[in-house]
Write an enzyme that holds these catalytic residues in place. Structure first.
Site: not given
Ligand code: AMP
Length: 135
Positions: A29-30, A88, A93, A95
């Site tokens: 994750d960025i 978002e 997905h 996490h």
């Protein structure tokens, strides 16, 4: 239009990739809330996780387990937690977040600021462990 995650999977947008199999893709994750915060994503683009079909969901969770085992070997933690938000990016997905305590999975915390070198090193280490953990 393809999601940002589909573009990452296609290699059109760069990412710090940690793992891939036939159906799934994982990258850092960025805007991480912990070092080693990874997103596990099905290659087939579906917005909502609970709209992913049985095979896709099974495949994603088994892939996530394998990625989590790799994260554990790289980032000291009590265990790897999972979270699903999806507010978002409209591409399902999971996490994966290394945890010492419940505070480590608080998404309202300030995001970590890591250098590109730190991202790269973490991704490479997790990728190396992932490749050793074939089930
Ligand atoms: P959510 O959809 O609410 O689960 O949040 C999407 C997550 O994707 C956030 O934690 C973002 O930091 C992350 N994210 C968005 N764009 C990228 C990207 N290009 N590379 C890596 N992570 C991203």
């Amino acid at each position: 239009m393809a999601s940002i995650f589909s573009k990452i999977i296609a290699g059109e947008i760069p990412s710090f990739k940690v793992a891939e199999d036939e159906n799934n893709f994982a990258f850092l994750d960025i805007n991480p809330i912990a070092r080693g915060h990874v997103l596990a994503v099905p290659k087939r683009e579906v917005d909502y996780l609970f709209d992913v079909d049985d095979r896709g969901l099974s495949s994603l969770i088994l892939f996530s387990r394998r990625v989590a085992k790799a994260i554990e070997r790289v980032v000291p933690c009590k265990r790897v937690g999972i979270a699903v938000i999806g507010l978002e990016v409209p591409h399902a997905h999971i996490h994966l977040i290394p945890l010492h305590g419940v505070y480590d999975i608080d998404f309202s915390r300030p995001k970590l600021k890591l250098s590109p070198e730190e991202f790269k090193e973490t991704a490479q280490k997790i990728a190396a462990q992932f490749s050793l953990t074939a089930l």
